[in-house]
Design an enzyme around this catalytic site. Structure first.
Site, PDB file in Angstrom:
ATOM      1  N   ARG A 174       0.848  -1.200   0.000  1.00 52.20           N
ATOM      2  CA  ARG A 174       0.000   0.000   0.000  1.00 52.20           C
ATOM      3  C   ARG A 174       0.882   1.247   0.000  1.00 52.20           C
ATOM      4  O   ARG A 174       1.951   1.280   0.598  1.00 52.20           O
ATOM      5  CB  ARG A 174      -0.905   0.021   1.227  1.00 52.20           C
ATOM      6  N   SER A 215       5.086 -10.066   0.837  1.00 54.19           N
ATOM      7  CA  SER A 215       4.523 -11.055  -0.091  1.00 54.19           C
ATOM      8  C   SER A 215       3.293 -11.689   0.553  1.00 54.19           C
ATOM      9  O   SER A 215       3.202 -11.783   1.776  1.00 54.19           O
ATOM     10  CB  SER A 215       5.566 -12.116  -0.443  1.00 54.19           C
ATOM     11  N   ARG A 216       2.357 -12.113  -0.271  1.00 54.05           N
ATOM     12  CA  ARG A 216       1.043 -12.520   0.265  1.00 54.05           C
ATOM     13  C   ARG A 216       0.487 -13.747  -0.435  1.00 54.05           C
ATOM     14  O   ARG A 216       0.764 -13.996  -1.597  1.00 54.05           O
ATOM     15  CB  ARG A 216       0.045 -11.368   0.076  1.00 54.05           C
ATOM     16  N   GLY A 250      -4.192  -3.776  -1.354  1.00 57.21           N
ATOM     17  CA  GLY A 250      -5.185  -2.782  -0.962  1.00 57.21           C
ATOM     18  C   GLY A 250      -5.243  -1.563  -1.868  1.00 57.21           C
ATOM     19  O   GLY A 250      -6.205  -0.791  -1.821  1.00 57.21           O
ATOM     20  N   ASP A 266      -9.154  -9.712   8.975  1.00 59.18           N
ATOM     21  CA  ASP A 266      -8.679  -8.356   8.649  1.00 59.18           C
ATOM     22  C   ASP A 266      -9.699  -7.245   8.907  1.00 59.18           C
ATOM     23  O   ASP A 266      -9.305  -6.167   9.320  1.00 59.18           O
ATOM     24  CB  ASP A 266      -8.244  -8.317   7.179  1.00 59.18           C
ATOM     25  N   GLU A 321       0.724 -19.824  21.846  1.00 59.16           N
ATOM     26  CA  GLU A 321       0.778 -19.487  23.280  1.00 59.16           C
ATOM     27  C   GLU A 321      -0.073 -18.256  23.598  1.00 59.16           C
ATOM     28  O   GLU A 321      -0.406 -18.011  24.762  1.00 59.16           O
ATOM     29  CB  GLU A 321       2.223 -19.248  23.726  1.00 59.16           C
ATOM     30  N   CYS A 366       0.899  -7.261  11.893  1.00 58.81           N
ATOM     31  CA  CYS A 366       1.152  -7.348  13.341  1.00 58.81           C
ATOM     32  C   CYS A 366       0.411  -8.505  13.996  1.00 58.81           C
ATOM     33  O   CYS A 366       0.256  -8.542  15.213  1.00 58.81           O
ATOM     34  CB  CYS A 366       0.812  -6.034  14.012  1.00 58.81           C
ATOM     35  N   GLY A 367      -0.106  -9.454  13.221  1.00 58.35           N
ATOM     36  CA  GLY A 367      -0.568 -10.688  13.824  1.00 58.35           C
ATOM     37  C   GLY A 367      -2.063 -10.982  13.817  1.00 58.35           C
ATOM     38  O   GLY A 367      -2.489 -11.899  14.518  1.00 58.35           O
ATOM     39  N   TYR A 413      -1.413  -3.712  -6.933  1.00 58.83           N
ATOM     40  CA  TYR A 413      -1.171  -4.600  -5.788  1.00 58.83           C
ATOM     41  C   TYR A 413      -2.098  -4.368  -4.603  1.00 58.83           C
ATOM     42  O   TYR A 413      -2.350  -3.232  -4.196  1.00 58.83           O
ATOM     43  CB  TYR A 413       0.286  -4.437  -5.314  1.00 58.83           C
ATOM     44  N   SER A 458      -1.267  -3.448  10.284  1.00 57.93           N
ATOM     45  CA  SER A 458      -0.894  -4.361   9.209  1.00 57.93           C
ATOM     46  C   SER A 458       0.386  -5.103   9.560  1.00 57.93           C
ATOM     47  O   SER A 458       1.336  -4.508  10.079  1.00 57.93           O
ATOM     48  CB  SER A 458      -0.688  -3.572   7.919  1.00 57.93           C
ATOM     49  N   LYS A 465      -9.532  -2.408   1.621  1.00 55.21           N
ATOM     50  CA  LYS A 465      -9.294  -1.241   2.485  1.00 55.21           C
ATOM     51  C   LYS A 465     -10.072  -0.006   2.022  1.00 55.21           C
ATOM     52  O   LYS A 465     -10.616   0.744   2.841  1.00 55.21           O
ATOM     53  CB  LYS A 465      -7.795  -0.943   2.575  1.00 55.21           C
ATOM     54  N   HIS A 504     -10.463  -2.349  11.434  1.00 52.20           N
ATOM     55  CA  HIS A 504      -9.382  -3.205  10.926  1.00 52.20           C
ATOM     56  C   HIS A 504      -9.135  -4.308  11.960  1.00 52.20           C
ATOM     57  O   HIS A 504      -8.154  -4.280  12.691  1.00 52.20           O
ATOM     58  CB  HIS A 504      -8.135  -2.331  10.729  1.00 52.20           C
ATOM     59  N   ASN A 550      -2.716 -14.484  12.167  1.00 53.09           N
ATOM     60  CA  ASN A 550      -2.203 -15.536  13.058  1.00 53.09           C
ATOM     61  C   ASN A 550      -3.098 -15.745  14.269  1.00 53.09           C
ATOM     62  O   ASN A 550      -3.379 -16.881  14.643  1.00 53.09           O
ATOM     63  CB  ASN A 550      -0.775 -15.206  13.484  1.00 53.09           C
TER      64      ASN A 550
HETATM   65  P1  GTP Z   1      -2.227  -7.605   7.546  1.00 54.73           P
HETATM   66  O1  GTP Z   1      -2.740  -8.673   6.643  1.00 54.73           O
HETATM   67  O2  GTP Z   1      -1.144  -6.788   6.905  1.00 54.73           O
HETATM   68  O3  GTP Z   1      -3.301  -6.725   8.097  1.00 54.73           O
HETATM   69  O4  GTP Z   1      -1.408  -8.333   8.743  1.00 54.73           O
HETATM   70  P2  GTP Z   1      -1.884  -9.187  10.016  1.00 54.73           P
HETATM   71  O5  GTP Z   1      -2.174  -8.276  11.145  1.00 54.73           O
HETATM   72  O6  GTP Z   1      -2.912 -10.163   9.648  1.00 54.73           O
HETATM   73  O7  GTP Z   1      -0.507  -9.939  10.413  1.00 54.73           O
HETATM   74  P3  GTP Z   1      -0.122 -11.500  10.322  1.00 54.73           P
HETATM   75  O8  GTP Z   1      -0.949 -12.351  11.228  1.00 54.73           O
HETATM   76  O9  GTP Z   1      -0.067 -11.894   8.905  1.00 54.73           O
HETATM   77  O10 GTP Z   1       1.345 -11.469  10.926  1.00 54.73           O
HETATM   78  C1  GTP Z   1       2.373 -10.683  10.364  1.00 54.73           C
HETATM   79  C2  GTP Z   1       3.712 -11.216  10.805  1.00 54.73           C
HETATM   80  O11 GTP Z   1       3.798 -11.218  12.231  1.00 54.73           O
HETATM   81  C3  GTP Z   1       3.984 -12.633  10.334  1.00 54.73           C
HETATM   82  O12 GTP Z   1       5.294 -12.733   9.856  1.00 54.73           O
HETATM   83  C4  GTP Z   1       3.799 -13.457  11.592  1.00 54.73           C
HETATM   84  O13 GTP Z   1       4.597 -14.613  11.586  1.00 54.73           O
HETATM   85  C5  GTP Z   1       4.196 -12.486  12.710  1.00 54.73           C
HETATM   86  N1  GTP Z   1       3.458 -12.776  13.972  1.00 54.73           N
HETATM   87  C6  GTP Z   1       2.137 -13.000  14.107  1.00 54.73           C
HETATM   88  N2  GTP Z   1       1.806 -13.302  15.384  1.00 54.73           N
HETATM   89  C7  GTP Z   1       2.961 -13.257  16.094  1.00 54.73           C
HETATM   90  C8  GTP Z   1       3.276 -13.490  17.469  1.00 54.73           C
HETATM   91  O14 GTP Z   1       2.440 -13.803  18.308  1.00 54.73           O
HETATM   92  N3  GTP Z   1       4.597 -13.339  17.831  1.00 54.73           N
HETATM   93  C9  GTP Z   1       5.557 -13.013  16.912  1.00 54.73           C
HETATM   94  N4  GTP Z   1       6.803 -12.900  17.339  1.00 54.73           N
HETATM   95  N5  GTP Z   1       5.285 -12.801  15.599  1.00 54.73           N
HETATM   96  C10 GTP Z   1       4.018 -12.922  15.200  1.00 54.73           C
HETATM   97  C1  SPV Z   2      -2.913  -4.438   5.241  1.00 57.83           C
HETATM   98  O1  SPV Z   2      -1.936  -3.798   4.795  1.00 57.83           O
HETATM   99  O2  SPV Z   2      -3.461  -4.148   6.326  1.00 57.83           O
HETATM  100  C2  SPV Z   2      -3.427  -5.588   4.494  1.00 57.83           C
HETATM  101  C3  SPV Z   2      -2.923  -5.793   3.132  1.00 57.83           C
HETATM  102  O3  SPV Z   2      -4.288  -6.297   4.984  1.00 57.83           O
HETATM  103  S1  SPV Z   2      -3.679  -4.753   1.963  1.00 57.83           S
HETATM  104  O4  SPV Z   2      -4.822  -5.430   1.407  1.00 57.83           O
HETATM  105  O5  SPV Z   2      -2.667  -4.491   0.921  1.00 57.83           O
HETATM  106  O6  SPV Z   2      -4.113  -3.528   2.590  1.00 57.83           O
HETATM  107 MN    MN Z   3      -4.815  -5.631   7.112  1.00 59.48          MN
END
Ligand code: GTP
Ligand code: SPV
Ligand code: MN
Length: 610
Positions: A78, A390-391, A222, A296, A519, A273-274, A220, A271, A229, A249, A277
């Site tokens: 973005r 990368s996604r 968003g 998301d 955890e 930040c997890g 690409y 974005s 977004k 978000h 996951n």
């Molecule tokens: P967007 O799609 O951009 O909005 O991101 P998101 O908030 O969904 O983040 P995502 O879960 O894809 O995690 C982003 C990165 O943070 C990845 O490389 C994960 O491996 C890492 N990550 C996620 N959860 C944790 C955690 O609990 N601890 C650590 N150390 N890293 C984490």
């Molecule tokens: C973000 O950046 O928060 C995403 C990826 O989820 S994008 O769709 O490019 O905004």
């Molecule tokens: Mn996002």
């Protein structure tokens, strides 16, 4: 979505047809194609993308019906500095957004759009964010000259003829967000196309009053998949302000306790930040179960019972690839291994599969996202095989732990909201707010180190209110007031409890203090036990933090000292935070809700700062 195979050309909806004709006259594509959503259309599109070199078909046995793409190296994330909120009045875009007068912006962009689809096909994508069966379906129509965007939109949103038919049935009552996208890469007759057409000049523009989106120059994420977004956060946040709901978000997850109590949790992290996951977490504590509703975006409205109900408007996951593996996110791995996915800017292995940093089974050789040879020796030198942003783009329905409630247009009642970011210092593992207003203050002052999800420097601490800094479609001060108002209008006992988490605190060696991933279920458990009045906490200047004994550490391989570090609230670190918060709040002038100033004054007093 199933749909008739025959291509639909045109619509009986006069307003929509007129807009499509008007855009076609301006952008002069060779042809206009209406997206149906059929399987046959998917084959046609992906074949065309393979022929153009944009897509590489992956090994059918490893990733059935899946494709690899590498973008232009200048078009990888973005572009926040090229993103505009063109409200009529500059004040309404506020101090956190770029602004230009809407008429000036339209003149400028009409200049760019003139003839910009020459030599290409313009696709008309009727889509709906959320459920087609909902009371007020949230329609959109994206016009784009990118087949990559069409293929990705088909994964990320409910698209096609079924949606168009519903728009036609509703006629003039059908409100849809017109969303115009162009790569800005017209082709002269005989000109050879490139694999990833785009334009160095980029504009991602929201016209909030008109509920309209114009995007130019990027193909690409968003920037280009306009349902995500641009619509579901920037435009929807404006609708939400006007209509008394929330567009956030946030991920949505379902948590079931060993006693079979069900809780729904929403969490807003910036974005990369997890969110994905946490949304797909496999709890490490026995008897607890997580199911996914969204990773998301959450749209939240009050139900008749006074509780806040959340819906995920999306239909797929557009997840960060690096770091995803069988340990960190086995559910994401299972989802993408079913195929029907698009992988962008990861590495391509010699056997037609994909790889990225953090994935198991490092290949001896691969082709990097830049198209260069890559070996583990390159990796050892710090050369990345995959771009940090990368996604994978994969259908939500393939997720084994998708909660059945995902299909409920009324959504799920939220018990807890988590905010969180990436902070090496200062912010403890989890803090419980005292009440909604305090939780709003936590959200409004949320900070995080920048990530590769947007272009620009990585690792710089910035305020990212409610993880929405790049996505609030209006004045962020008014957005804070909207949050305060939501709390005022509600029955406080029915509101979600707000928590602030940080999985990313580091020790002296720079290592993460908290093991994270599965955890994190221990933190979810603590939060639920707080809601149920069962877990202990210490009152600190910033809120309620767990006592070390109140976190379930059964089976957790962690030094108690490390846990104590994760939970520490250091008044000196927090005192250092105050000038940054003051500077942040000063941006909003009169638009800062008094309630937030009162919260800041209270925090300062508790830190002994006045
Ligand atoms: P967007 O799609 O951009 O909005 O991101 P998101 O908030 O969904 O983040 P995502 O879960 O894809 O995690 C982003 C990165 O943070 C990845 O490389 C994960 O491996 C890492 N990550 C996620 N959860 C944790 C955690 O609990 N601890 C650590 N150390 N890293 C984490
Ligand atoms: C973000 O950046 O928060 C995403 C990826 O989820 S994008 O769709 O490019 O905004
Ligand atoms: Mn996002």
């Amino acid at each position: 979505m199933t749909a008739p195979a025959a291509p639909v050309q045109g619509t009986t909806h006069a307003g929509l047809q007129a807009w499509v004709d008007e855009v076609a006259a301006m952008t002069t594509p060779d042809e206009v194609v209406w997206v149906t959503g059929s399987d046959e259309e998917w084959t046609r599109l992906t074949d065309r993308l393979v022929a153009a070199g944009t897509f590489v078909r992956l090994n059918e046995e490893k990733k059935p019906n899946s494709f690899y793409a590498a973008s232009d190296p200048t078009d990888v994330a973005r572009v926040e500095d090229r993103t505009f909120i063109c409200s009529v009045d500059e004040k309404d875009s506020g101090p956190t957004n770029n602004w230009m007068d809407p008429n000036e912006m339209k003149d400028l962009m009409r200049g760019l759009y003139a003839g910009c689809m020459k030599g290409r096909t313009m696709y008309v994508i009727p889509f709906v964010m959320g459920h087609l069966e909902s009371e007020n379906p949230m329609f959109g129509v994206e016009l784009t000259d990118s087949e990559y965007v069409v293929a990705s939109m088909r994964v990320m949103a409910r698209c096609g003829t079924e949606v168009l038919r519903r728009i036609e049935e509703l006629g003039d009552d059908a409100k849809y967000v017109p969303a115009l996208h162009s790569l800005g890469a017209p082709l002269e007759p005989g000109q050879q196309d490139v694999k990833w057409p785009c334009n160095p000049e980029k504009y991602i523009v929201q016209f909030p009053e008109e509920r309209m989106i114009w995007s130019y120059g990027s193909g690409y994420g968003g920037n280009a998949l306009l349902g995500k977004k641009c619509y579901s956060l920037r435009i929807a946040s404006v609708m939400a302000r006007d209509e008394g709901w929330m567009a956030e978000h946030m991920l949505i997850l379902k948590l079931t306790s060993p006693e079979q109590q069900v809780y729904y949790i929403a969490a807003g992290f910036p974005s990369a930040c997890g969110k994905t996951n946490l949304a797909m977490l496999e709890p490490t504590i026995p008897g607890w179960k997580v199911e996914t509703l969204g990773d998301d975006i959450a749209w939240m409205r009050f139900g008749k019972d006074g509780r806040l109900y959340a819906v995920n408007p999306e239909f797929g996951f557009f997840g960060v690839a690096p770091g995803t593996n069988e340990h960190t996110n086995p559910n994401a791995m299972r989802t993408i291994n079913k195929g029907n996915s698009v992988f962008t800017n990861v590495a391509l292995t010699d056997d037609g599969d994909i790889w990225w940093e953090g994935l198991e089974n490092t290949p001896e050789h691969a082709t990097s996202w830049k198209g260069e040879d890559w070996t583990p020796e390159d990796g050892a030198k710090g050369v990345l095989s995959s771009h940090a942003n990368s996604r994978y783009c994969t259908p939500i329905k393939q997720c084994d732990i998708l909660a059945p409630e995902y299909d409920d247009p009324n959504g799920v009642p939220i018990s807890a909201i988590f905010f969180g970011g990436r902070r090496k210092t200062t912010v403890p593992l989890v803090t419980e707010s005292r009440d909604w207003t305090h939780g709003t203050f936590m959200g409004a002052t949320l900070s995080s180190e920048t990530t590769a999800a947007a272009t620009g420097e990585v690792g710089v601490v910035r305020r990212d209110p409610m993880a929405m800094l790049p996505f609030i479609g209006y004045n962020a001060g008014d957005y804070f007031q909207h949050w305060i108002n939501i709390g005022k209008d509600a029955d406080a006992t029915k509101l979600p409890k707000i928590f602030y988490v940080n999985w990313f605190r580091r020790d002296e060696n720079g290592d993460f203090v908290w093991p994270g991933f599965g955890e994190n279920s221990r933190v979810l458990k603590w939060a639920i036990e707080r809601i149920e009045g069962k877990a202990a906490a210490v009152e600190t200047p910033i809120g309620h933090v767990p006592t070390p004994e109140s976190i379930d550490t059964d089976g957790l391989d962690m030094d108690p000292e490390e846990l104590a570090k994760a939970l520490t609230v250091d008044p000196e670190e927090w005192k250092a935070e105050i000038p940054q918060i003051e500077e942040w709040f000063a941006k909003f002038g009169d638009n800062l809700p008094t309630a937030l100033q009162v919260e800041l004054d209270g925090l300062k007093a508790r830190l002994g700062m006045d």
